[in-house]
Design an enzyme around this catalytic site. Structure first.
Site: not given
Ligand code: GDP
Ligand code: MN
Length: 396
Positions: A118, A206
């Site tokens: 992530y 993101e």
């Protein structure tokens, strides 16, 4: 402003950030052509069809599907386009899928050496700095990781005056446990991602999952980008990425009239000039036992037309049981606002909910005359507390 995954990836590609390649398709025939093109260019055999909506969690909701031929890709696309996709982030109403991204499979099925990370870059207002947040636990909800395994989330704070430093990028690659070729690939990946963030005036990028492939390449598989609305004037190519079908139609209409409108779930509509007074008015409504149905700042240049548009927008909300107009005439002239209210009554027709109006400041007396002589059933209020009391009475 939010944009779609495929648009976010196109921004990354401008800055040479490696992404899972793919093309957009708006119908089944188009999807087949696109898949054939991927086959030609990359030798792709497995395709990933991804619904393009402004919400994540698509994997869980059935918005990410695998196909093993261009024909199958077309079949999957045909089913996906036009469907209402419900994911953990869309709410129960879901979102209509207008386009799909046909991408090449980058998981190379059968091989085990894959890792999902992530990574996000965001603005941390508390720290007055940018932050790169990253984790070895990618692919799933980062909120869940934060609760269950907080030690797996790392942050790198970036001083906006200095920018991202090389040692910080190496720290990131180390903390992700990378070695050899993958480590070397991660360094330019993070640098370029940062470049993309700065150059596009994003407030959030993101990447989840950020993939290490079995042959040690680093790729953005997903991409969520939020752009700073205040910067769009200098990025016409990014401003053009706006997808009105993803936005609340009432909010879009309000923007067209230069009204600052945010829908809330209460029962008292309010029309105010100035954000500060609007906030105070919402407090006032709360204190008088109601709940604001919206935030609406008609701005400093309010005239009869904007006020009428404001009324129309407020009345679209079926929950509205009363409307409070609270205007302080500084630059705005109260008589113009009064004319707008009268005009709204005439053109909208039968306004059934009680309307409480407080007009103070420039030309307040003329405004009161206009309203008194209009014959309309408008409830006039003078002070703030008077307005609160009249809202209370209107609701009971
Ligand atoms: P999100 O669910 O909306 O965040 O959409 P993502 O783009 O993150 O995709 C969801 C999931 O689909 C990922 O976590 C992967 O597990 C899976 N996925 C995405 N791309 C591929 C791919 O190329 N191959 C395979 N096998 N799975 C993929
Ligand atoms: Mn994702």
């Amino acid at each position: 402003m939010n944009i779609h995954e495929y648009q976010g990836k196109s921004i990354l590609q401008v800055h040479d950030v490696p992404v899972q390649e793919g093309f957009i398709a708006e119908n089944a025939d188009h999807a087949k052509l696109v898949a054939e093109e991927l086959q030609k260019r990359f030798g792709t055999e497995i395709f990933v069809i991804k619904a393009q909506i402004h919400a994540g969690g698509r994997g869980k909701g059935g918005g990410v599907k695998i196909a093993r031929s261009p024909v199958e890709a077309a079949e999957v696309a045909a089913r996906m386009i036009g469907m209402t996709l419900v994911t953990p982030q869309t709410g129960p109403a879901g979102k209509l899928v207008n386009k799909v991204l046909i991408a090449r499979d980058v998981y190379y099925k059968g091989e085990s050496d894959i890792r999902e990370f992530y990574m996000s870059i965001l603005l941390d207002r508390k720290r007055s700095a940018y932050v790169i947040m990253y984790s070895t636990e990618g692919g799933m909800d980062i909120e869940e990781v934060a609760v269950k395994k907080p030690e797996a989330i790392f942050t790198e704070v970036i001083d906006p005056a200095i920018g991202l430093l090389d040692f910080q990028i190496r720290t990131i690659a180390f903390n992700l446990g990378l070695q050899g070729k993958a480590f070397k690939e991660m360094l330019p990946f993070v640098r370029r991602l940062w470049n993309a963030y700065v150059a596009s005036d994003a407030s959030l990028i993101e990447i989840n999952p950020l993939l290490k492939t079995s042959d040690d390449r680093i790729l953005a598989v997903d991409c969520k980008v939020t752009l700073d609305d205040n910067s769009l004037f200098r990025h016409p190519e990014l401003a053009a990425m706006r997808d009105l079908s993803e936005e609340d139609p009432t909010e879009v209409e309000a923007t067209d009239h230069s009204l600052n409108y945010v829908k809330l779930d209460g029962d008292v509509g309010c029309m105010v000039n100035g954000a500060g007074l609007a906030m105070a008015t919402m407090d006032l409504i709360q204190l008088s036992g109601g709940k604001p149905a919206n935030f609406l700042d008609v701005g400093g240049g309010a005239n009869a037309k904007t006020v009428e548009a404001g009324f129309r927008i407020i009345l679209k909300d079926p929950n509205v049981r009363a409307i409070l107009v609270n205007i302080f005439g500084g630059i705005v002239r109260c008589d113009r606002v009064a004319s707008g209210i009268i005009e709204a009554y005439k053109t909208i027709g039968d306004i059934k909910v009680p309307v409480i109006v407080r007009l103070q400041g420039t030309n307040a007396i003329e405004a009161k005359d206009l309203i008194d002589n209009s014959g309309l059933k408008v409830i006039a209020a003078t002070t703030f507390t008077d307005a609160a009391e009249k809202v209370r009475m209107a609701l009971s």
